[in-house]
Design an enzyme around this catalytic site. Structure first.
Site, PDB file in Angstrom:
ATOM      1  N   LYS A  14       0.828  -1.221   0.000  1.00 39.87           N
ATOM      2  CA  LYS A  14       0.000   0.000   0.000  1.00 39.87           C
ATOM      3  C   LYS A  14       0.856   1.263   0.000  1.00 39.87           C
ATOM      4  O   LYS A  14       2.040   1.243   0.313  1.00 39.87           O
ATOM      5  CB  LYS A  14      -1.017  -0.067   1.137  1.00 39.87           C
ATOM      6  CG  LYS A  14      -2.106  -1.088   0.765  1.00 39.87           C
ATOM      7  CD  LYS A  14      -3.270  -1.146   1.704  1.00 39.87           C
ATOM      8  CE  LYS A  14      -4.308  -2.115   1.130  1.00 39.87           C
ATOM      9  NZ  LYS A  14      -5.403  -2.392   2.064  1.00 39.87           N
ATOM     10  N   ARG A  52      -3.107 -10.324   4.736  1.00 41.48           N
ATOM     11  CA  ARG A  52      -3.547 -10.450   3.330  1.00 41.48           C
ATOM     12  C   ARG A  52      -2.451  -9.836   2.477  1.00 41.48           C
ATOM     13  O   ARG A  52      -2.184  -8.642   2.585  1.00 41.48           O
ATOM     14  CB  ARG A  52      -4.876  -9.703   3.166  1.00 41.48           C
ATOM     15  CG  ARG A  52      -5.419  -9.669   1.736  1.00 41.48           C
ATOM     16  CD  ARG A  52      -6.641  -8.768   1.676  1.00 41.48           C
ATOM     17  NE  ARG A  52      -7.198  -8.695   0.346  1.00 41.48           N
ATOM     18  CZ  ARG A  52      -6.754  -7.881  -0.608  1.00 41.48           C
ATOM     19  NH1 ARG A  52      -5.732  -7.066  -0.381  1.00 41.48           N
ATOM     20  NH2 ARG A  52      -7.316  -7.872  -1.789  1.00 41.48           N
TER      21      ARG A  52
HETATM   22  N1  PMM Z   1      -7.495  -4.005   0.673  1.00 33.61           N
HETATM   23  C1  PMM Z   1      -7.760  -4.137  -0.634  1.00 33.61           C
HETATM   24  C2  PMM Z   1      -8.702  -5.083  -1.083  1.00 33.61           C
HETATM   25  N2  PMM Z   1      -9.340  -5.893  -0.204  1.00 33.61           N
HETATM   26  N3  PMM Z   1      -9.698  -6.607   2.004  1.00 33.61           N
HETATM   27  C3  PMM Z   1      -9.456  -6.485   3.303  1.00 33.61           C
HETATM   28  N4  PMM Z   1     -10.083  -7.284   4.190  1.00 33.61           N
HETATM   29  N5  PMM Z   1      -8.574  -5.559   3.792  1.00 33.61           N
HETATM   30  C4  PMM Z   1      -7.909  -4.708   2.970  1.00 33.61           C
HETATM   31  O1  PMM Z   1      -7.148  -3.859   3.465  1.00 33.61           O
HETATM   32  C5  PMM Z   1      -8.135  -4.805   1.567  1.00 33.61           C
HETATM   33  C6  PMM Z   1      -9.069  -5.791   1.120  1.00 33.61           C
HETATM   34  C7  PMM Z   1      -7.059  -3.262  -1.622  1.00 33.61           C
HETATM   35  O2  PMM Z   1      -5.819  -3.811  -1.950  1.00 33.61           O
HETATM   36  P1  PMM Z   1      -5.537  -4.640  -3.310  1.00 33.61           P
HETATM   37  O3  PMM Z   1      -5.844  -3.718  -4.480  1.00 33.61           O
HETATM   38  O4  PMM Z   1      -4.133  -5.027  -3.236  1.00 33.61           O
HETATM   39  O5  PMM Z   1      -6.463  -5.820  -3.362  1.00 33.61           O
END
Ligand code: PMM
Length: 288
Positions: A216, A256
């Site tokens: 991020k 994650r």
């Molecule tokens: N961030 C993204 C997408 N899904 N789900 C959860 N539970 N927590 C998060 O911080 C989160 C998520 C955005 O990141 P990406 O584009 O790398 O998927």
């Protein structure tokens, strides 16, 4: 899944965005075969769950309709289920969650914490599946306008507790709830750092905490070079791994991440070092 929820070891969720525009992997896995191959690879690298998403949530992202989102994720979920890969579905829409659960996903990851779609809680309660409730204040096209806090850790804790109460009131079992501070969602870098440094305040709610900082932008800003350019998104793996280890050491249930193998390696070192796992069960004896 039951073992995962018990939290005897840190859970690793591998990110699989089937979108043209996610901030870190957008466009790379928009093709079905490429998406399935990547999901299988992340699973083989040690992910406990592959988190399949069909709508970008990067700051400023414009929403896609439910049909488009479903058409992106459902073939991937079906194929990964056939390959024996456990999955969460990353969606704020109850219809997409419902269809993905029917297609083989076993967890709902809802970045809106149930706020975006009032029917989500009904779908999750009926399915009896785990539900990740993330801290959220609005859709991505306006979320950065909502990043105002006096006490970000306290406010995120209070707002997450309200999401948990809504879920419980709808009949979702307490032992199926996971919370997430929502790093980067309606948060400025200083808010993300406060949350990263004070996860124990959220863990004290008594629910498993998922920490999701992978690649991020606050990490990119931290690593800004001498010319003032933030570190590009594909060069934030080491910083991500450091946050993951710190989060797990503070008692997070799971992380994650995009870079599964290196994360699994780092967490193996953490475990082998004999660090005591401090989680809800040990810290305050359970739910709020
Ligand atoms: N961030 C993204 C997408 N899904 N789900 C959860 N539970 N927590 C998060 O911080 C989160 C998520 C955005 O990141 P990406 O584009 O790398 O998927």
């Amino acid at each position: 899944m039951t073992e995962l929820l018990r939290g005897t070891r840190p859970v690793v969720m591998g990110v699989l965005n089937v979108t043209p525009d996610s901030f870190s992997d957008g466009g790379r896995y928009a093709d079905l075969d490429a998406a399935v191959e990547h999901g299988v690879r992340l699973y083989q690298e040690g992910a406990d769950l592959i988190d399949v998403g069909g709508e970008s949530t990067r700051p400023g992202a414009v929403r896609v309709d439910a049909e488009t989102e479903s058409a992106r994720v459902l073939p991937v979920v079906r194929a990964l289920a056939a390959a024996g890969v456990p999955m969460s579905i990353d969606t704020t829409r109850s219809a997409v969650a419902d269809a993905a659960l029917a297609a083989g996903a076993s967890v709902v990851n809802d970045v809106s914490g149930g706020l975006a779609d009032p029917l989500m809680r009904t779908v999750v309660a009926a399915a009896g599946c785990p539900w990740i409730l993330m801290h959220w204040r609005g859709h991505s096209d306006r979320m950065q306008d909502l990043a105002h806090y006096h006490d970000v850790v306290g406010e995120v804790r209070t707002e997450l507790a309200a999401r948990v109460d809504d879920a419980l009131a709808a009949g979702v079992a307490a032992d199926k709830i996971i919370v997430d501070p929502g790093i980067g969602f309606a948060k400025r870098p200083e808010h993300n750092w406060r949350l990263t440094a004070n996860l124990s305040d959220l863990i004290s709610l008594g629910y498993p905490v998922l920490f999701a900082a992978s690649r991020k932008s606050y990490l990119g800003r931290l690593l800004t070079d001498a010319a003032g350019t933030p570190r590009p998104v594909d060069q934030r793996a080491a910083a991500t791994i450091a946050t993951s280890v710190l989060a797990v050491a503070a008692g997070a249930w799971g992380v994650r991440v995009h870079d599964v193998r290196d994360t699994v390696d780092a967490l193996a070192v953490w475990q082998a070092s004999g660090s005591p796992r401090v989680g809800p069960a040990e810290s305050d004896g359970g739910h709020r």
